[in-house]
Scaffold this motif. Structure first.
Motif, PDB file in Angstrom:
ATOM      1  N   UNK A   5      41.320  27.660  36.135  1.00 33.24           N
ATOM      2  CA  UNK A   5      40.856  28.947  36.620  1.00 33.24           C
ATOM      3  C   UNK A   5      40.850  28.992  38.127  1.00 33.24           C
ATOM      4  N   UNK A   9      42.812  31.359  40.601  1.00 32.74           N
ATOM      5  CA  UNK A   9      42.139  32.209  41.588  1.00 32.74           C
ATOM      6  C   UNK A   9      42.756  31.992  42.962  1.00 32.74           C
ATOM      7  N   UNK A 319      28.620  37.413  43.882  1.00 29.93           N
ATOM      8  CA  UNK A 319      27.872  38.467  43.196  1.00 29.93           C
ATOM      9  C   UNK A 319      28.257  38.563  41.722  1.00 29.93           C
ATOM     10  N   UNK A 320      29.523  38.295  41.412  1.00 33.53           N
ATOM     11  CA  UNK A 320      29.923  38.387  40.010  1.00 33.53           C
ATOM     12  C   UNK A 320      29.829  37.038  39.302  1.00 33.53           C
ATOM     13  N   UNK A 321      29.219  36.068  39.959  1.00 34.04           N
ATOM     14  CA  UNK A 321      28.921  34.833  39.236  1.00 34.04           C
ATOM     15  C   UNK A 321      29.601  33.577  39.747  1.00 34.04           C
ATOM     16  N   UNK A 322      30.369  33.677  40.848  1.00 30.05           N
ATOM     17  CA  UNK A 322      30.982  32.473  41.397  1.00 30.05           C
ATOM     18  C   UNK A 322      29.925  31.590  42.037  1.00 30.05           C
ATOM     19  N   UNK A 326      32.563  26.688  43.196  1.00 25.38           N
ATOM     20  CA  UNK A 326      33.804  27.345  42.771  1.00 25.38           C
ATOM     21  C   UNK A 326      34.546  27.885  43.981  1.00 25.38           C
TER      22      UNK A 326
ATOM     23  N   UNK B  86      26.411  36.160  36.441  1.00 24.68           N
ATOM     24  CA  UNK B  86      27.676  36.203  35.719  1.00 24.68           C
ATOM     25  C   UNK B  86      27.529  36.715  34.294  1.00 24.68           C
ATOM     26  N   UNK B 110      37.670  39.814  37.383  1.00 24.65           N
ATOM     27  CA  UNK B 110      37.036  38.847  38.280  1.00 24.65           C
ATOM     28  C   UNK B 110      35.816  38.111  37.696  1.00 24.65           C
ATOM     29  N   UNK B 111      34.817  38.820  37.153  1.00 23.43           N
ATOM     30  CA  UNK B 111      33.634  38.089  36.664  1.00 23.43           C
ATOM     31  C   UNK B 111      33.995  37.079  35.577  1.00 23.43           C
ATOM     32  N   UNK B 112      35.013  37.408  34.769  1.00 20.55           N
ATOM     33  CA  UNK B 112      35.358  36.538  33.637  1.00 20.55           C
ATOM     34  C   UNK B 112      35.970  35.222  34.096  1.00 20.55           C
ATOM     35  N   UNK B 113      36.538  35.214  35.311  1.00 24.58           N
ATOM     36  CA  UNK B 113      37.067  33.964  35.853  1.00 24.58           C
ATOM     37  C   UNK B 113      35.963  32.928  36.019  1.00 24.58           C
ATOM     38  N   UNK B 114      34.751  33.438  36.212  1.00 27.34           N
ATOM     39  CA  UNK B 114      33.650  32.508  36.461  1.00 27.34           C
ATOM     40  C   UNK B 114      32.810  32.263  35.213  1.00 27.34           C
ATOM     41  N   UNK B 115      33.250  32.809  34.070  1.00 24.61           N
ATOM     42  CA  UNK B 115      32.548  32.517  32.814  1.00 24.61           C
ATOM     43  C   UNK B 115      33.266  31.379  32.113  1.00 24.61           C
ATOM     44  N   UNK B 123      40.563  37.389  28.555  1.00 19.52           N
ATOM     45  CA  UNK B 123      40.135  37.954  29.834  1.00 19.52           C
ATOM     46  C   UNK B 123      40.850  39.276  30.077  1.00 19.52           C
ATOM     47  N   UNK B 159      34.094  46.792  36.036  1.00 18.39           N
ATOM     48  CA  UNK B 159      33.854  45.384  36.369  1.00 18.39           C
ATOM     49  C   UNK B 159      32.433  44.970  35.967  1.00 18.39           C
TER      50      UNK B 159
END
Ligand SMILES: Nc1ncnc2c1ncn2[C@@H]1O[C@H](COP(=O)(O)OP(=O)(O)OP(=O)(O)O)[C@@H](O)[C@H]1O
Ligand SMILES: [Mg+2]
Lengths: 406, 248
Positions: A5, A9, A319-322, A326, B86, B110-115, B123, B159
């Motif tokens: 991943x 990215x 903010x979206x979970x990174x 990461x 997340x 984008x958020x799913x990359x970090x799940x 995804x 998103x």
């Protein structure tokens, strides 16, 4: 952490910012390419000078009459008559560090055959001359001891002389030429040797027994130069010292008297010229260093200019979970990919520069491993550091502060 | 009555700008229950965004506690907060915050990359689904600068939905949309809310606030009024009654 991943990215981020990526790589390419190119040009020219000098003769030592240095001033002494055949005999008998010795006398003049004529010089020497000066016979034979003793009117011609008088590629052996109005029978022809490091044509010469040149052409009994070969390059210095001792004794010089001769060696010449080319290498190295610096500053600037946008990007990713990790890994991967790719292109560019330069200036193509390693390391270190540092700063912020960064 | 999911106690947020201290939030107490659809209202500068950022774990309060589902956010590590953002929270920014030069689809992904444990295919499918929900099925491969303001806002909404969050936090999410589109977004949010999602929605439009179950009004860093919405709008009904000329 999911590395596939993160790699995805990172590659996406690079694709999104192609222009920035290209500029960053350009810094690395210029840095690496110029260091490799410059240093290998320097090294190549040094090598080529060495090769040319060693092509002039094998561990050659010259003895010239007169002391060329008096009170630090160079004096012309071609007219000095301090060297004689006795000196040669003495050296032949007593020296341990010399493998071959020959007298050398020369006379310049016009060579004539049929309706052709050409200005050249005739060098008189003994049969060791070819060995000492690294000449080779292409055809015919060397003169014999008998011919030396009898002042025979025989000669061996260089390629330039043969080509101009008899036409390109002709075989002059057996023909007769006139030099200073004396007819000489050609008994051999020399292999082509080309120019020496001073740009002189080493094939524009005629070789004859030294006795013939001494008596028939110059009407002298002394000799102009002694040429000799030291047994090896390392023994050159001992050989010089030995020659000095023997000749001082032979010339009955007292302690405190100046030498009435001068000894020079090819090894010295190599040293002098090498130090010149060392300076050249250093100069090129300095240029390369500056390019490396410029490349580094380029990388730095690109990284800093994009810091605002990238800080926002980092804020959003957090903010979206990174996680901080990461993001750092993403930026490291980006930086490493740029550095490695840029480094490889830079190395290829460096090879290209060295290769083209080597061909244009006709010297050997040298691959300098240290230069490659050094420039590659420096550039990637800069690239990776400046890729990573802003990322680390941003990843320590609250997401909202990173997003609002200006 | 449902269990409390968000509880804020004596929350303060100060901003220091040189010598000046801005008290953006002044000892706020607030409680939001699971399944609530709360509007936070108030004048510009009253502290709505500040509150929402703290609820979204994007910012830290100066003092006071914030409990999400019984867990005090002040005790969590950065990584735990990131994981929470997340998979529990969906945040819609007032200024969208899309990645530039990145397609709508990739922005939503984008958020799913970090799940953990989401395959590239899943995804992609989930991102497409989320974009379809906000009416952007035709815009998958457009970059943010090729989208209108309202469309960008909808990408941001997609998103926030893509990771199927428990709580959705929206900051003026319909600020740039025309009546019909904002009603459509309201319809979507009402539907999500009826499925049990808790939504906190910052707005200063009283009309929009009427789609929600409860309104909390801020003034000058304090809550000054809380009301239950009695005559609640139903977005689906309203869309049916919209004039036809809006259709195309
Ligand atoms: N990063 C910051 N630094 C300093 N002051 C800030 C910062 N963010 C907000 N403020 C101040 O805090 C107060 C509340 O701001 P906030 O953004 O929460 O308002 P808001 O209610 O969201 O307004 P709007 O409806 O205009 O979005 C304002 O007075 C603002 O000036
Ligand atoms: Mg706001």
């Amino acid at each position: 952490m999911n590395y596939t991943n993160t790699i995805k990215i990172a590659t996406n981020a690079l694709k999104r910012n192609k222009f920035r990526a290209v500029l960053t790589m350009l810094g690395i390419i210029i840095g690496v390419g110029s260091v490799i190119g410059m240093l290998s040009i320097g090294e190549g020219s040094k090598k080529s000078i060495r090769e040319q000098i060693s092509g002039m003769g094998s561990n050659m030592i010259f003895v010239m009459p007169g002391s060329q240095q008096r009170g630090g001033v160079m004096m012309g002494n071609s007219s000095a008559k301090s060297l004689t055949l006795n000196d040669i005999e003495r050296l032949e008998k007593e020296s341990q560090y010399l493998s071959a010795i020959s007298p050398q006398v020369s006379s310049s003049g016009q060579v004539v055959a049929g309706n052709k004529n050409w200005p050249t010089s005739m060098t008189g020497a003994n049969d060791k001359f070819l060995e000492i000066r690294k000449y080779e016979l292409k055809d015919g034979r060397m003169f014999t001891e008998n011919e030396i003793n009898s002042l025979a009117k025989v000669c061996i011609v260089g390629k330039t002389v043969s080509d101009t008088i008899f036409g390109k590629g002709a075989d002059p052996v057996g023909q007769t030429i006139r030099f200073s109005n004396i007819p000489f029978k050609i008994i051999g022809i020399l292999k082509e040797k080309g120019q020496n490091s001073m740009g002189q044509d080493q094939d524009n010469m005629i070789l004859a027994p030294y006795t013939t040149v001494q008596r028939r052409l110059l009407a002298i009994t002394h000799i102009q130069t002694i040429v000799a070969s030291a047994v090896s390059e390392e023994k050159s210095e001992q050989a010089i010292a030995e020659i000095k001792t023997i000749l001082r004794k032979q010339h009955k010089l007292k302690e405190g008297d100046d030498d009435d001769f001068t000894v020079r060696s090819q090894a010295e010449l190599i040293q002098t010229l090498s130090s010149v080319s060392d300076m050249l290498t250093m100069l090129l190295g300095a240029i390369a260093g500056i390019s490396l610096l410029v490349g580094g500053i380029g990388i730095m600037n690109i990284m800093f200019v994009s810091v605002t946008e990238r800080t926002r990007e980092i804020g959003l990713r957090m903010a979206v979970g990174g996680r901080g990790m990461d993001i750092l890994v993403q930026f490291l991967i980006e930086a490493v990919m740029l550095s490695v790719l840029g480094g490889i292109i830079g190395i290829l560019l460096g090879f290209l520069i060295s290769y083209v330069a080597a061909n244009l200036l006709s010297f050997p193509f040298v691959v300098m491993t240290q230069a490659i390693a050094l420039s590659f390391l420096v550039c990637s270190a800069i690239g990776i550091f400046f890729g990573w540092y802003p990322a680390r700063k941003a990843a320590n912020l609250n997401p909202i502060d990173a997003i609002r960064y200006e | 009555m449902n269990k409390t999911i968000i509880k804020v106690e004596q929350l303060r947020k100060d901003y220091y700008i040189g010598e000046v201290t801005v008290h953006a939030l002044k000892r706020v107490d607030m409680e939001i229950r699971e399944g609530d659809f709360v509007a936070i209202m108030g004048a510009s500068g009253s502290g709505k965004s500040t509150m929402l950022n703290i609820l979204g774990c994007l910012d830290k309060p100066t003092s006071g506690d914030y409990l999400l589902d019984g867990v005090n956010m002040g005790t969590l590590t950065k990584n735990q907060l990131a994981a929470l953002r997340n998979n529990k929270l969906g945040f819609i920014f007032q200024s969208y915050n899309l990645l530039p030069r990145t397609t709508a689809l990739e922005n939503v992904e984008l958020p799913l990359f970090y799940s953990t444990g989401i395959k590239p295919r899943e995804r992609r499918e989930r991102a497409m689904e989320a974009l379809k929900k906000v009416g952007l099925a035709e815009r998958f491969h457009h970059m943010p600068n090729q989208l209108s303001g309202g469309q960008q806002q909808r990408v941001a909404i997609a998103r926030s939905l893509v990771n199927n969050p428990v709580v959705i936090l929206a900051d003026e999410a319909t600020g740039n949309l025309d009546t019909r589109t904002s009603f459509e977004i309201m319809e979507l949010l009402q539907e999500l809310n009826s499925q049990g999602k808790t939504i906190v929605f910052v707005t200063h439009e009283p009309d929009i606030a009427r789609f929600m179950t409860r309104n909390i009004i801020f003034r000058d860093g304090r809550i000054v009024k809380e009301t239950e919405v009695t005559d609640r709008f139903d977005a689906r009904e309203l869309i049916k009654n919209l004039p036809v000329q809006d259709e195309d």
